[in-house]
Design a protein around this motif. Sequence first.
Motif, PDB file in Angstrom:
ATOM      1  N   ASN A  56       0.859  -1.186   0.000  1.00 31.74           N
ATOM      2  CA  ASN A  56       0.000   0.000   0.000  1.00 31.74           C
ATOM      3  C   ASN A  56       0.895   1.235   0.000  1.00 31.74           C
ATOM      4  OD1 ASN A  56      -2.708  -1.236   0.285  1.00 31.74           O
ATOM      5  ND2 ASN A  56      -1.858  -1.995   2.202  1.00 31.74           N
ATOM      6  N   ASN A  57       0.697   2.109  -0.987  1.00 32.73           N
ATOM      7  CA  ASN A  57       1.585   3.251  -1.183  1.00 32.73           C
ATOM      8  C   ASN A  57       0.811   4.558  -1.187  1.00 32.73           C
ATOM      9  OD1 ASN A  57       2.511   0.785  -2.872  1.00 32.73           O
ATOM     10  ND2 ASN A  57       4.409   1.905  -2.506  1.00 32.73           N
ATOM     11  N   THR A  58       1.356   5.550  -0.480  1.00 37.64           N
ATOM     12  CA  THR A  58       0.774   6.891  -0.469  1.00 37.64           C
ATOM     13  C   THR A  58       1.888   7.916  -0.664  1.00 37.64           C
ATOM     14  OG1 THR A  58      -0.975   6.207   1.060  1.00 37.64           O
ATOM     15  CG2 THR A  58      -0.571   8.566   0.843  1.00 37.64           C
ATOM     16  N   TYR A  59       1.652   8.864  -1.569  1.00 38.53           N
ATOM     17  CA  TYR A  59       2.625   9.934  -1.793  1.00 38.53           C
ATOM     18  C   TYR A  59       1.928  11.283  -1.693  1.00 38.53           C
ATOM     19  CZ  TYR A  59       6.102  12.951  -3.996  1.00 38.53           C
ATOM     20  OH  TYR A  59       7.002  13.962  -4.253  1.00 38.53           O
ATOM     21  N   ASN A  60       2.518  12.170  -0.889  1.00 36.64           N
ATOM     22  CA  ASN A  60       1.991  13.519  -0.702  1.00 36.64           C
ATOM     23  C   ASN A  60       3.008  14.508  -1.256  1.00 36.64           C
ATOM     24  OD1 ASN A  60       1.841  16.151   0.985  1.00 36.64           O
ATOM     25  ND2 ASN A  60      -0.153  15.186   1.347  1.00 36.64           N
ATOM     26  N   ASN A  61       2.626  15.229  -2.287  1.00 37.43           N
ATOM     27  CA  ASN A  61       3.520  16.186  -2.940  1.00 37.43           C
ATOM     28  C   ASN A  61       3.510  17.500  -2.171  1.00 37.43           C
ATOM     29  OD1 ASN A  61       4.977  17.867  -4.608  1.00 37.43           O
ATOM     30  ND2 ASN A  61       3.957  17.200  -6.492  1.00 37.43           N
TER      31      ASN A  61
ATOM     32  N   GLN B 281      -4.891  18.579  -2.208  1.00 37.93           N
ATOM     33  CA  GLN B 281      -5.301  18.342  -3.587  1.00 37.93           C
ATOM     34  C   GLN B 281      -4.356  17.400  -4.325  1.00 37.93           C
ATOM     35  OE1 GLN B 281      -5.869  22.086  -5.616  1.00 37.93           O
ATOM     36  NE2 GLN B 281      -6.928  23.010  -3.879  1.00 37.93           N
ATOM     37  N   TYR B 282      -3.238  17.072  -3.707  1.00 41.13           N
ATOM     38  CA  TYR B 282      -2.264  16.271  -4.436  1.00 41.13           C
ATOM     39  C   TYR B 282      -1.712  15.139  -3.576  1.00 41.13           C
ATOM     40  CZ  TYR B 282       1.042  15.386  -8.195  1.00 41.13           C
ATOM     41  OH  TYR B 282       1.743  14.818  -9.227  1.00 41.13           O
ATOM     42  N   THR B 283      -2.599  14.325  -3.069  1.00 43.31           N
ATOM     43  CA  THR B 283      -2.222  13.107  -2.360  1.00 43.31           C
ATOM     44  C   THR B 283      -2.656  11.920  -3.205  1.00 43.31           C
ATOM     45  OG1 THR B 283      -2.414  14.134  -0.187  1.00 43.31           O
ATOM     46  CG2 THR B 283      -2.532  11.739  -0.276  1.00 43.31           C
ATOM     47  N   LEU B 284      -1.699  11.096  -3.622  1.00 39.81           N
ATOM     48  CA  LEU B 284      -1.972   9.962  -4.496  1.00 39.81           C
ATOM     49  C   LEU B 284      -1.764   8.657  -3.739  1.00 39.81           C
ATOM     50  CD1 LEU B 284      -0.159  11.176  -7.737  1.00 39.81           C
ATOM     51  CD2 LEU B 284      -2.587  11.352  -7.181  1.00 39.81           C
ATOM     52  N   LYS B 285      -2.630   7.676  -4.027  1.00 42.45           N
ATOM     53  CA  LYS B 285      -2.535   6.374  -3.378  1.00 42.45           C
ATOM     54  C   LYS B 285      -2.630   5.273  -4.427  1.00 42.45           C
ATOM     55  CE  LYS B 285      -4.629   7.847   1.007  1.00 42.45           C
ATOM     56  NZ  LYS B 285      -5.676   7.558   2.022  1.00 42.45           N
ATOM     57  N   ALA B 286      -2.018   4.144  -4.111  1.00 43.58           N
ATOM     58  CA  ALA B 286      -2.110   2.972  -4.987  1.00 43.58           C
ATOM     59  C   ALA B 286      -1.745   1.741  -4.172  1.00 43.58           C
ATOM     60  CB  ALA B 286      -1.181   3.109  -6.189  1.00 43.58           C
ATOM     61  N   ASN B 287      -2.137   0.580  -4.672  1.00 45.65           N
ATOM     62  CA  ASN B 287      -1.762  -0.673  -4.007  1.00 45.65           C
ATOM     63  C   ASN B 287      -1.567  -1.750  -5.056  1.00 45.65           C
ATOM     64  OD1 ASN B 287      -4.464  -2.136  -4.357  1.00 45.65           O
ATOM     65  ND2 ASN B 287      -5.087  -0.280  -3.272  1.00 45.65           N
ATOM     66  N   ALA B 288      -0.874  -2.802  -4.655  1.00 45.63           N
ATOM     67  CA  ALA B 288      -0.606  -3.920  -5.560  1.00 45.63           C
ATOM     68  C   ALA B 288      -0.249  -5.138  -4.720  1.00 45.63           C
ATOM     69  CB  ALA B 288       0.532  -3.581  -6.523  1.00 45.63           C
ATOM     70  N   SER B 289      -0.305  -6.301  -5.348  1.00 50.99           N
ATOM     71  CA  SER B 289       0.043  -7.539  -4.652  1.00 50.99           C
ATOM     72  C   SER B 289       0.687  -8.505  -5.629  1.00 50.99           C
ATOM     73  CB  SER B 289      -1.201  -8.172  -4.019  1.00 50.99           C
ATOM     74  OG  SER B 289      -2.148  -8.509  -5.012  1.00 50.99           O
ATOM     75  N   ILE B 290       1.365  -9.515  -5.091  1.00 52.10           N
ATOM     76  CA  ILE B 290       2.047 -10.494  -5.939  1.00 52.10           C
ATOM     77  C   ILE B 290       2.148 -11.820  -5.201  1.00 52.10           C
ATOM     78  CG2 ILE B 290       4.370  -9.815  -5.164  1.00 52.10           C
ATOM     79  CD1 ILE B 290       5.316 -10.309  -8.076  1.00 52.10           C
TER      80      ILE B 290
ATOM     81  N   ASN C 137       8.839  -1.184  -6.537  1.00 48.66           N
ATOM     82  CA  ASN C 137       9.316   0.064  -7.122  1.00 48.66           C
ATOM     83  C   ASN C 137       9.004   1.242  -6.208  1.00 48.66           C
ATOM     84  OD1 ASN C 137      10.818   0.355  -9.639  1.00 48.66           O
ATOM     85  ND2 ASN C 137       9.258  -1.007 -10.486  1.00 48.66           N
ATOM     86  N   ASP C 138       9.683   2.325  -6.469  1.00 52.72           N
ATOM     87  CA  ASP C 138       9.534   3.551  -5.700  1.00 52.72           C
ATOM     88  C   ASP C 138       8.065   3.988  -5.678  1.00 52.72           C
ATOM     89  OD1 ASP C 138       9.530   6.573  -5.289  1.00 52.72           O
ATOM     90  OD2 ASP C 138      11.659   6.130  -4.996  1.00 52.72           O
ATOM     91  N   THR C 139       7.613   4.445  -4.515  1.00 52.52           N
ATOM     92  CA  THR C 139       6.229   4.892  -4.376  1.00 52.52           C
ATOM     93  C   THR C 139       5.878   5.966  -5.398  1.00 52.52           C
ATOM     94  OG1 THR C 139       5.979   4.311  -2.043  1.00 52.52           O
ATOM     95  CG2 THR C 139       4.654   6.148  -2.842  1.00 52.52           C
TER      96      THR C 139
ATOM     97  N   VAL D 250       6.773   6.077  -8.386  1.00 52.99           N
ATOM     98  CA  VAL D 250       6.424   5.377  -9.623  1.00 52.99           C
ATOM     99  C   VAL D 250       5.067   4.705  -9.480  1.00 52.99           C
ATOM    100  CG1 VAL D 250       7.055   3.498 -11.178  1.00 52.99           C
ATOM    101  CG2 VAL D 250       8.834   4.972 -10.215  1.00 52.99           C
ATOM    102  N   VAL D 251       4.849   4.087  -8.327  1.00 50.69           N
ATOM    103  CA  VAL D 251       3.626   3.320  -8.081  1.00 50.69           C
ATOM    104  C   VAL D 251       2.390   4.198  -8.251  1.00 50.69           C
ATOM    105  CG1 VAL D 251       2.335   2.021  -6.351  1.00 50.69           C
ATOM    106  CG2 VAL D 251       4.809   1.714  -6.554  1.00 50.69           C
ATOM    107  N   VAL D 252       2.393   5.355  -7.617  1.00 54.76           N
ATOM    108  CA  VAL D 252       1.202   6.212  -7.683  1.00 54.76           C
ATOM    109  C   VAL D 252       1.049   6.843  -9.068  1.00 54.76           C
ATOM    110  CG1 VAL D 252       1.211   6.661  -5.205  1.00 54.76           C
ATOM    111  CG2 VAL D 252       2.459   8.206  -6.739  1.00 54.76           C
ATOM    112  N   ALA D 253       2.165   7.069  -9.763  1.00 57.97           N
ATOM    113  CA  ALA D 253       2.092   7.660 -11.099  1.00 57.97           C
ATOM    114  C   ALA D 253       1.469   6.700 -12.097  1.00 57.97           C
ATOM    115  CB  ALA D 253       3.482   8.078 -11.562  1.00 57.97           C
ATOM    116  N   THR D 254       1.644   5.387 -11.860  1.00 55.76           N
ATOM    117  CA  THR D 254       1.092   4.377 -12.771  1.00 55.76           C
ATOM    118  C   THR D 254      -0.163   3.727 -12.193  1.00 55.76           C
ATOM    119  OG1 THR D 254       2.524   2.679 -11.811  1.00 55.76           O
ATOM    120  CG2 THR D 254       3.368   3.876 -13.718  1.00 55.76           C
ATOM    121  N   GLN D 255      -0.674   4.297 -11.094  1.00 55.44           N
ATOM    122  CA  GLN D 255      -1.885   3.801 -10.425  1.00 55.44           C
ATOM    123  C   GLN D 255      -1.752   2.336 -10.021  1.00 55.44           C
ATOM    124  OE1 GLN D 255      -4.979   4.766 -13.263  1.00 55.44           O
ATOM    125  NE2 GLN D 255      -5.221   6.823 -12.422  1.00 55.44           N
ATOM    126  N   GLY D 256      -0.542   1.962  -9.626  1.00 52.77           N
ATOM    127  CA  GLY D 256      -0.303   0.622  -9.104  1.00 52.77           C
ATOM    128  C   GLY D 256      -0.175  -0.458 -10.148  1.00 52.77           C
TER     129      GLY D 256
END
Length: 745
Positions: free
Chosen positions: A482-487, A494-503, A531-533, A535-541
């Motif tokens: 689970n990844n969260t990035y606050n710019n 207005q610029y807090t992005l979140k994404a998640n992934a599993s494997i 990968n770096d958070t 990157v994760v939030v930029a590609t929506q996980g």
Amino acid sequence: MKKLFILSYFLLLSSFVISQNRSLKGKVIDQATQQPLEGAIVSVNEQFHTITNALGEFKLKNLPEKNIEVKVSHVGFKTITQKNITTQSLSILLESAPVQLDEVTIQPQSAHYQQIINNIDIKLRPINNSQEILRMVPGLFIGQHAGGGKAEQIFLRGFDLDHGTDIRLSVDGMPVNMVSHAHGQGYADLHFVIPELVEKVNFKKGPYYADKGNFTTAGWVDFKTKDVLDKNIIKIEAGQFNTYRTLGAFNLINTQANKGKESAYIASEYNYSDSYFDSPQHFKRLNVVSKYNSQLNTNNRLTLTASTFWSKWNHSGQIPDRAVDSGLISFYGAIDDTEGGETSRTNFNAELVSKTPNGNMLKNQVFYSNYNFTLFSNFTFFKEDPINGDQIKQHENRNLMGYNGSYSFGQTDFGHTTVGINYRQDFINNLELSRTKNRTEITDSLKLGKVNEQNIGFYLDHNFQFSSYFSMNIGLRYDIFNNTYNNSLQDSSQYTLKANASILSPKLNLYYTPNSSWQVYLNTGKGFHSNDTRVVVATQGKEILPAAYGSDLGVIFKPLPKLFVNVAAWYLWLNQEFVYVGDEAVVEPSGKTRRMGIDVSLRYQINQWLYADADLNLTKPRAIDVDQLQAFLPLAPTTTTTGGLSFQTSKGWNGSLRYRYMADRPANEDNSIVAKGYFVTDLQLNYTKTKYNIGLSIQNLANTKWKETQFATESQLKNEASPVNEIHFTAGTPFFGKLALTYMF
């Protein structure tokens, strides 16, 4: 008559079963430290085998009622044999002794877990400096290119691993790799480890272990520090280039007096060096470590560790070939000598190992780290900013916390099972990339934000023992991120992005061990690196947990009693991945890659006091689905070898003469720019007595001029009209002598 025969058969069978129903348990202890010995091989009548657990304990079932002979061995200890055992419980003390390769055996019942080469190496080649910590792994090369305070660049199995992207590093089970790091994903700084405190270096290559999660593609390394000191030590070192080091390590509890029930020590080191570059580095490092162990009761053992580390330095960075060739600077010069950094890490680690009433093993570990990092670098000089220059600042403040837990069921007729969980949470503040001038003035803010990254992994590991010579290991691991990035450069609301992934990562490993002299194995498995958070939030996980599929087909054998050989042919395939370039704040996609190779390791005892070792690694790394003329992987090593001679005499003399060689390798995708190879030798000579040790170490004995790290970089010097793409390098150590005096009591 037929009924009588059947009755006689079952009577005979039942008598055989009854005669084989005896069990034997025990504990193996290091006589010098009174600490339990994990990994000791226990054999009964050369037919029944097992290996001691984390508490030094073992148990064997279905043994004969009479004529039991027990043999216990461990690398670096004197093998002991006890005959005509009549009790059902043993306590065995092992005494330290020189390594004897004819006593080293391959254990069929614990083939998946047994560590052989690393146990041999660490007994024959004690770690004397921080660089040697990682070099204990056969085929692993390191390169320092930022003044000694930055984490080393790592090379293994056809990977330029940067600072740890595809190799999992841990110390006493605590993670070293930093996710979403300011400088690079997986950044692994081991400088908080005091070399003299390292007791074991456990490692495996490839993604074949279910309990090893993130970054385990090329392999993993776990460093185990000492629970108790053999002796108190005071050490002073002095060498060329204004280099000094002091070390003190002291037991706080007499372990012999309390028979190992409780132990504690404290250790500290301080380093200073100006190094061999034209611009003095003023390198400073301080380490403090304290460790406490307590046998709370028969079934519970507690270990507490606290440490703190701080380092500060200047460095000369990578310099272009043309600047040296033109005479602008020397081979050890600098274009921007205001580069440098400062870093610190404070750790707390607690582990409780418990044996349940039914004989199972429960491990609980919690850890916490406070980490700070600041680095100033200049890779392109005046390409981006002709006025102020291209110096950058990378900075972060981090709190890392986590938990490791596992439950191991005792050996049954169906084998041995372990289930476990790994949890990690990283809170990163002030994650910064800025353009600066002379470290003091910020000319442009490129990235600034906060990261909250969570990883939880579950695993199941089972060992099947089908017979005395054939075993199979299966594993399954599931990881969630689970990844969260606050710019922070924009309105955070207005610029807090979140994404998640599993494997999901399955493993399958097969071992055929017909006797204690040879073994054939096939390891297969799937691993990954996150990968770096950013990157994760930029590609929506999406596609941010690139999978790695690997296999090893190998053989371990002893063609001669004192010769140990390990040969493996291996293959590793990596899926599409995204890479975050921390130096430029851009996402750089790369395609599928394939690596295949052969690893060869030899360990040979020439006589009672002289040992030889060699490791040869041949690799073909390539990109897939691209023009083959553009398929080279930059800086990926293709041919490497290390080795040397080590000696330990009864008169007190000991040491080693070692070499390492890395062949030329491509520095860019079409191999038009080549990173030159090198061959370097090192010497270590010691005279050791009960109370003292006098040591001489020489790095680069032949005074070879070599390039330790190299990059194909496009840069522009102050008076150049346009950029130039060529090799930029950091000079390797010239002849460097250092004396050490150690007092032991």
